[in-house]
Design a protein around this motif. Structure first.
Motif, PDB file in Angstrom:
ATOM      1  N   ASN A  23       0.869  -1.176   0.000  1.00  0.00           N
ATOM      2  CA  ASN A  23       0.000   0.000   0.000  1.00  0.00           C
ATOM      3  C   ASN A  23       0.907   1.227   0.000  1.00  0.00           C
ATOM      4  N   THR A  25       1.018   5.789  -0.158  1.00  0.00           N
ATOM      5  CA  THR A  25       0.374   7.098  -0.153  1.00  0.00           C
ATOM      6  C   THR A  25       1.156   7.958  -1.137  1.00  0.00           C
ATOM      7  N   ASN A 108      -3.541  -0.585  -2.413  1.00  0.00           N
ATOM      8  CA  ASN A 108      -4.245   0.655  -2.098  1.00  0.00           C
ATOM      9  C   ASN A 108      -3.315   1.840  -2.303  1.00  0.00           C
ATOM     10  N   THR A 110      -3.374   5.827  -1.418  1.00  0.00           N
ATOM     11  CA  THR A 110      -4.050   6.910  -0.716  1.00  0.00           C
ATOM     12  C   THR A 110      -3.610   8.233  -1.326  1.00  0.00           C
ATOM     13  N   LEU A 137      -7.773   5.228  -2.050  1.00  0.00           N
ATOM     14  CA  LEU A 137      -8.313   5.612  -0.753  1.00  0.00           C
ATOM     15  C   LEU A 137      -8.134   7.116  -0.594  1.00  0.00           C
ATOM     16  N   ASP A 139      -7.370  10.491   1.478  1.00  0.00           N
ATOM     17  CA  ASP A 139      -6.633  10.976   2.632  1.00  0.00           C
ATOM     18  C   ASP A 139      -7.631  11.620   3.593  1.00  0.00           C
TER      19      ASP A 139
END
Length: 151
Positions: A23, A25, A108, A110, A137, A139
């Motif tokens: 995952n 971000t 995922n 983010t 996803l 934030d």
């Protein structure tokens, strides 16, 4: 960054997870001369930089990065082309390509509410792994701000 990915793979193996599924971000920064709008990130920017940070370990390693530079619009003009604005989608696609070529699958991604980087990661990953789907996803900070801005 490939060394950091090996650490993440090791942690995944220790946890009994697939070693190559992570995952991340993702977010970008722009050097815009004017502050324009939250709805149109990068507008009037000549440079942009995006990072992908893994969220599988406590260390949160940077696992991919990409920079766009639109400083020389004259070169595109001389070639008879238009200089394209910086694009979060394109930056995400480059990050997705970097990871997919190292056999890393993003489960995922983010991003902020208006970001298109997750779609870029998804498209780049599907080029090598057609059945894979990257889930975007939101934030929670940007999600919370958007709830207050739109009554």
């Amino acid at each position: 960054m490939s060394e950091k990915l090996e650490i993440v793979k090791s942690v995944n193996r220790e946890r009994g997870l697939p070693e190559n599924v992570i995952n991340v971000t993702v977010d970008g920064r722009y050097n815009s001369q004017t502050i324009t709008s939250k709805k149109k990130p990068g507008l009037n920017a000549t440079q942009a930089f995006t990072l992908a940070i893994e969220t599988m370990t406590e260390r949160k390693y940077i696992v991919a990065s990409f920079a766009q530079n639109q400083m020389c619009w004259k070169g595109a003009w001389l070639r008879g082309e238009r200089a394209a604005p910086v694009s979060e989608y394109q930056m995400g696609k480059e990050i997705g390509s970097q990871l997919a070529l190292q056999d890393i699958l993003v489960k995922n991604a983010t991003t902020d509410g208006d970001g298109r980087a997750a779609k870029g990661i998804d498209d780049a990953t599907r080029a090598l792994h057609p059945m894979w789907k990257v889930e975007r996803l939101a934030d929670y900070v940007h999600l919370g701000q958007s709830q207050f801005e739109h009554p």
